[in-house]
Design an enzyme around this catalytic site. Structure first.
Site, PDB file in Angstrom:
ATOM      1  CB  THR A  22      47.035 -28.487   3.422  1.00 34.01           C
ATOM      2  OG1 THR A  22      46.477 -27.119   3.301  1.00 34.01           O
ATOM      3  CG2 THR A  22      47.531 -28.495   1.983  1.00 34.01           C
ATOM      4  NE  ARG A  25      43.650 -17.927   2.858  1.00 38.43           N
ATOM      5  CZ  ARG A  25      44.307 -18.897   3.073  1.00 38.43           C
ATOM      6  NH1 ARG A  25      43.763 -20.069   2.673  1.00 38.43           N
ATOM      7  NH2 ARG A  25      45.573 -18.764   3.136  1.00 38.43           N
ATOM      8  N   GLY A  72      43.879 -19.697  -0.890  1.00 38.92           N
ATOM      9  CA  GLY A  72      45.260 -19.765  -0.331  1.00 38.92           C
ATOM     10  C   GLY A  72      46.227 -19.960  -1.453  1.00 38.92           C
ATOM     11  CG  ASP A  73      49.690 -22.171  -0.206  1.00 31.85           C
ATOM     12  OD1 ASP A  73      48.937 -22.099   0.379  1.00 31.85           O
ATOM     13  OD2 ASP A  73      50.619 -22.939  -0.100  1.00 31.85           O
ATOM     14  CB  THR A  94      51.112 -27.969   4.097  1.00 34.53           C
ATOM     15  OG1 THR A  94      50.252 -27.859   5.331  1.00 34.53           O
ATOM     16  CG2 THR A  94      52.528 -28.728   4.688  1.00 34.53           C
ATOM     17  N   GLY A  95      51.215 -24.807   4.570  1.00 31.40           N
ATOM     18  CA  GLY A  95      51.531 -23.734   5.531  1.00 31.40           C
ATOM     19  C   GLY A  95      50.754 -22.729   5.467  1.00 31.40           C
ATOM     20  N   GLY A 116      49.223 -19.689   3.738  1.00 33.01           N
ATOM     21  CA  GLY A 116      49.347 -19.611   2.471  1.00 33.01           C
ATOM     22  C   GLY A 116      49.800 -18.301   1.746  1.00 33.01           C
TER      23      GLY A 116
HETATM   24  N1  ASP Z   1      48.181 -23.609   2.826  1.00 33.47           N
HETATM   25  C1  ASP Z   1      46.898 -23.755   3.220  1.00 33.47           C
HETATM   26  C2  ASP Z   1      46.297 -22.227   3.155  1.00 33.47           C
HETATM   27  O1  ASP Z   1      46.897 -21.329   3.024  1.00 33.47           O
HETATM   28  C3  ASP Z   1      46.976 -23.956   4.663  1.00 33.47           C
HETATM   29  C4  ASP Z   1      47.495 -25.073   5.041  1.00 33.47           C
HETATM   30  O2  ASP Z   1      48.642 -25.552   4.436  1.00 33.47           O
HETATM   31  O3  ASP Z   1      47.336 -25.751   6.224  1.00 33.47           O
HETATM   32  O4  ASP Z   1      45.202 -22.263   2.673  1.00 33.47           O
END
Ligand code: ASP
Length: 326
Positions: A193, A221, A223-224, A244-245, A247
């Protein structure tokens, strides 16, 4: 008519750009000097793109878009070119952008073949009646708005293909930067991300985030990242945040808006609010990752609960920092 009070930049001059390229188990011992230099160069280029907009008197919203385009075009980062692969071997991208001046926002989810998903999110914000478009409808809108499409080869990266091949027969999914063959990847890893937040010389703030999501994620799917309030949020009265993380915990905790609420309702400052959410609330909920933030006075923070986060900031007070590890 309703008038809203705004925190204004008293000197009308300090501006700040902050970027991230993902958080996770980024360990110095696993990095080569060449790769580290390439990541730093990518972050520097994104800061440069955003800073140039701000230095010319441009807006925060244009600055974050420019910075994220730069990161999307860099194959090292999991957004745009270089996006990770889904369980079915496709690449589906999510992105969102938000303007703190008036809470206008645009987002796209599960988009395929659009060179710069952040520009598509920007088009949704500026030129549609909607906030979030997905899949084929989003792609059709990209065509209608004249955005650049690219063939599958453009998005392909051998590194992420190998990551995916290592786990594609399983039900595991991986956060980009840690996906290595043989890992237990279900929830053990690094996040990809990219994102940017900015405060311009008029004290307006904005946030933008873009991602390929998680390696081997289920087809469809989301994500956040494209969910306003979860991975992306901006409000001149409080803060602009890009996350980022992993999600799913970020969605359940509505983390970006939570930071805003802590500032608005509890009177915390930006750093305190981000620390509370990332180091306390998210940790309790197994939410691995991080975020970058600015407020309308040009203060910034970069907070993560993982061993590293690709990150950088540059402001008009000539402070500049690019960092990877804790
Ligand atoms: N937050 C992103 C997701 O869950 C992934 C990421 O931040 O690497 O899609």
């Amino acid at each position: 008519m309703i008038f809203f009070s705004r925190i204004k930049n008293p000197l009308m001059m300090n501006y700040t750009i902050v970027v991230h390229g993902g958080a996770g188990t980024i360990l110095k011992e696993e990095m080569t000097p060449e790769l580290e230099a390439a990541y730093r160069q990518g972050l520097d280029a994104a800061l440069g793109a955003g800073y140039a907009v701000l230095a010319q008197g441009g807006t925060a919203i244009d600055a974050v878009a420019a910075a994220v385009v730069s990161l999307e075009d860099d194959v090292l980062f999991n957004a745009g070119r270089g996006a990770v692969f889904t369980h079915t071997g496709s690449q589906e991208m999510d992105a969102a952008i938000m303007d703190g001046r008036d809470l206008s926002a645009g987002a796209v989810a599960g988009v395929h073949g659009v060179r710069n998903p952040i520009l598509l999110a920007n088009e949704v914000m500026r030129n549609s009646d909607h906030v979030l478009l997905s899949g084929e409808g989003a792609r059709e809108f990209a065509v209608k708005q004249g955005l650049r499409l690219e063939p599958d080869e453009y998005f392909f990266s051998q590194f992420r293909y190998d990551q995916w091949r290592a786990i594609c027969g399983s039900d595991q999914y991986a956060l980009d930067h840690s996906a290595k063959a043989g890992d237990n990847l279900k929830r053990n890893g690094k996040m990809g991300t990219v994102g940017a937040v900015a405060c311009d010389s008029n004290g307006n703030i904005a946030a933008a985030t873009s991602t390929g999501g998680m390696t081997n994620k289920q087809y469809g799917r989301i994500g956040d990242t494209p969910l306003i309030g979860s991975g992306t949020y901006a409000n001149n009265d409080t803060c602009a945040i890009s996350c980022t993380g992993h999600g799913e915990p970020f969605i359940r905790s509505v983390v970006a808006y939570d930071v805003s609420c802590l500032i608005e309702y509890k009177g915390l400052n930006l750093q305190q609010a981000m620390d509370l959410v990332v180091h306390d609330k998210l940790v309790q909920r197994q939410g691995e990752g991080g975020m970058i933030g600015v407020d309308a006075r040009g203060n910034h923070a970069m907070v993560f609960n993982t061993p590293g986060m690709y990150r950088g900031m540059h402001n008009s007070r000539q402070q500049k920092e690019i960092a990877i590890y804790t």
